[in-house]
Design an enzyme around this catalytic site. Structure first.
Site, PDB file in Angstrom:
ATOM      1  N   ARG A 102       0.849  -1.205   0.000  1.00 50.47           N
ATOM      2  CA  ARG A 102       0.000   0.000   0.000  1.00 50.47           C
ATOM      3  C   ARG A 102       0.874   1.241   0.000  1.00 50.47           C
ATOM      4  O   ARG A 102       1.835   1.318   0.749  1.00 50.47           O
ATOM      5  CB  ARG A 102      -0.857   0.055   1.268  1.00 50.47           C
ATOM      6  CG  ARG A 102      -2.013  -0.843   1.268  1.00 50.47           C
ATOM      7  CD  ARG A 102      -3.086  -0.518   2.284  1.00 50.47           C
ATOM      8  NE  ARG A 102      -2.757   0.243   3.466  1.00 50.47           N
ATOM      9  CZ  ARG A 102      -3.666   0.718   4.307  1.00 50.47           C
ATOM     10  NH1 ARG A 102      -4.950   0.530   4.069  1.00 50.47           N
ATOM     11  NH2 ARG A 102      -3.318   1.377   5.383  1.00 50.47           N
ATOM     12  N   THR A 106      -1.608   7.363  -0.263  1.00 51.27           N
ATOM     13  CA  THR A 106      -2.922   7.124  -0.890  1.00 51.27           C
ATOM     14  C   THR A 106      -3.586   5.839  -0.403  1.00 51.27           C
ATOM     15  O   THR A 106      -4.789   5.648  -0.617  1.00 51.27           O
ATOM     16  CB  THR A 106      -2.765   7.011  -2.418  1.00 51.27           C
ATOM     17  OG1 THR A 106      -1.954   5.845  -2.696  1.00 51.27           O
ATOM     18  CG2 THR A 106      -2.092   8.252  -3.003  1.00 51.27           C
ATOM     19  N   ASP A 198      -0.074  -1.541  12.359  1.00 49.27           N
ATOM     20  CA  ASP A 198       0.495  -2.071  11.116  1.00 49.27           C
ATOM     21  C   ASP A 198       1.004  -3.493  11.390  1.00 49.27           C
ATOM     22  O   ASP A 198       2.007  -3.682  12.088  1.00 49.27           O
ATOM     23  CB  ASP A 198       1.627  -1.173  10.617  1.00 49.27           C
ATOM     24  CG  ASP A 198       2.066  -1.578   9.218  1.00 49.27           C
ATOM     25  OD1 ASP A 198       2.464  -2.751   9.032  1.00 49.27           O
ATOM     26  OD2 ASP A 198       1.999  -0.757   8.299  1.00 49.27           O
TER      27      ASP A 198
HETATM   28  C1  PRP Z   1      -1.253  -4.421   4.658  1.00 48.19           C
HETATM   29  C2  PRP Z   1      -1.990  -5.729   4.870  1.00 48.19           C
HETATM   30  C3  PRP Z   1      -2.804  -5.851   3.617  1.00 48.19           C
HETATM   31  C4  PRP Z   1      -3.135  -4.415   3.295  1.00 48.19           C
HETATM   32  C5  PRP Z   1      -4.549  -4.134   3.695  1.00 48.19           C
HETATM   33  O1  PRP Z   1      -0.141  -4.618   3.865  1.00 48.19           O
HETATM   34  O2  PRP Z   1      -1.153  -6.811   5.103  1.00 48.19           O
HETATM   35  O3  PRP Z   1      -2.099  -6.459   2.554  1.00 48.19           O
HETATM   36  O4  PRP Z   1      -2.239  -3.601   4.058  1.00 48.19           O
HETATM   37  O5  PRP Z   1      -4.937  -2.868   3.314  1.00 48.19           O
HETATM   38  P1  PRP Z   1      -6.041  -2.590   2.207  1.00 48.19           P
HETATM   39  O6  PRP Z   1      -7.189  -3.491   2.498  1.00 48.19           O
HETATM   40  O7  PRP Z   1      -6.379  -1.136   2.433  1.00 48.19           O
HETATM   41  O8  PRP Z   1      -5.449  -2.825   0.860  1.00 48.19           O
HETATM   42  P2  PRP Z   1       0.894  -3.449   3.475  1.00 48.19           P
HETATM   43  O9  PRP Z   1       0.548  -2.871   2.137  1.00 48.19           O
HETATM   44  O10 PRP Z   1       0.995  -2.474   4.605  1.00 48.19           O
HETATM   45  O11 PRP Z   1       2.244  -4.210   3.236  1.00 48.19           O
HETATM   46  P3  PRP Z   1       3.136  -5.159   4.175  1.00 48.19           P
HETATM   47  O12 PRP Z   1       2.384  -6.458   4.303  1.00 48.19           O
HETATM   48  O13 PRP Z   1       4.370  -5.287   3.365  1.00 48.19           O
HETATM   49  O14 PRP Z   1       3.359  -4.492   5.500  1.00 48.19           O
HETATM   50  N1  URA Z   2      -2.557  -2.631   7.096  1.00 48.41           N
HETATM   51  C1  URA Z   2      -2.261  -2.880   8.393  1.00 48.41           C
HETATM   52  O1  URA Z   2      -1.257  -3.538   8.687  1.00 48.41           O
HETATM   53  N2  URA Z   2      -3.086  -2.394   9.331  1.00 48.41           N
HETATM   54  C2  URA Z   2      -4.187  -1.660   9.048  1.00 48.41           C
HETATM   55  O2  URA Z   2      -4.912  -1.252   9.975  1.00 48.41           O
HETATM   56  C3  URA Z   2      -4.480  -1.419   7.703  1.00 48.41           C
HETATM   57  C4  URA Z   2      -3.655  -1.914   6.740  1.00 48.41           C
END
Ligand code: PRP
Ligand code: URA
Length: 207
Positions: A102, A106, A198
């Protein structure tokens, strides 16, 4: 397709510890594994089986053997924290990987990696990603899985937001979602509230 809310007391006790801001990464990993075992057992409840017979030291006994190819797909990187749990339950599962990140401003997810097993049309596909927030990552991952032929898709997540559930239901109404919690809402930064913060950062200590 309804969201399957997992009500097991061990799941909720574990989720409460995961939510706790004082839980350090070493405990967070162990708890993520434990809750994933419990959630995966629930999501795999309807796996088809074949009747078989085994011989105990005393006599023949009727038994069952998993009769379906299982493919587990962690969404990187946070989904990796759930992978060992699923493989403990289904050691023969094939594993695909989808990398999605993500954008910090945004909150829109972009793909940086994908490697999926072949013949997904015959498989029970279990996508694992602990957080379902806006649903953008889940929809992007499901689009990819469908493009590769998957049609029996199940999502396992640890915390969901109403917005994410609604988006998946709208875009992919036949996908099953298993979660213990649909939380209140998303904040201005698209984090789940109360959520647990997170997940990837807490799992890997990158806060
Ligand atoms: C987090 C989580 C999901 C996503 C959810 O990953 O593990 O994949 O955010 O958010 P959304 O429903 O709004 O798309 P992130 O992109 O933070 O990456 P990471 O797993 O590398 O920390
Ligand atoms: N990704 C995370 O890890 N936590 C949140 O709350 C949303 C997206």
């Amino acid at each position: 397709m309804p969201v399957h809310i997992v009500e097991h007391p061990l799941v909720h006790a574990t989720l409460t510890e995961l939510r706790d801001v004082t839980t350090p990464p070493e405990d967070f990993r162990r708890l993520a594994n434990r809750i994933s075992v419990l959630l995966a057992a629930e999501a795999l409840r309807d796996l088809p089986t074949d009747a078989i017979t085994v011989t105990t030291p005393l006599a023949d006994a009727p038994g069952r053997r998993i009769a379906r190819d299982v493919v587990v797909v962690p969404v990187l990187r946070a989904g990796l924290g759930m992978l060992d749990a699923v493989l403990q339950l289904v050691p023969s599962a094939r594993v695909g990987h989808i990398g999605l990140q993500r954008d910090e401003i945004t909150a829109v997810a972009s793909q940086y990696y994908a490697r999926l097993p072949s013949r997904l049309d015959r498989s029970y596909v279990l996508m694992i990603d602990p957080m379902l927030a806006t649903g953008g990552s889940a929809v992007a991952a499901i689009d990819l899985l469908r493009g590769a032929g998957a049609h029996d898709i199940h999502i396992l997540c640890i915390v969901a937001a109403p917005e994410g559930v609604a988006l998946v239901e709208q875009r992919h109404p036949d996908v099953h979602i298993y979660t213990p919690a649909v939380d209140r809402n998303l904040n201005a930064h698209k984090y789940i509230v109360p959520g647990l913060g997170d997940f990837g950062d807490r799992l890997y200590g990158t806060l």
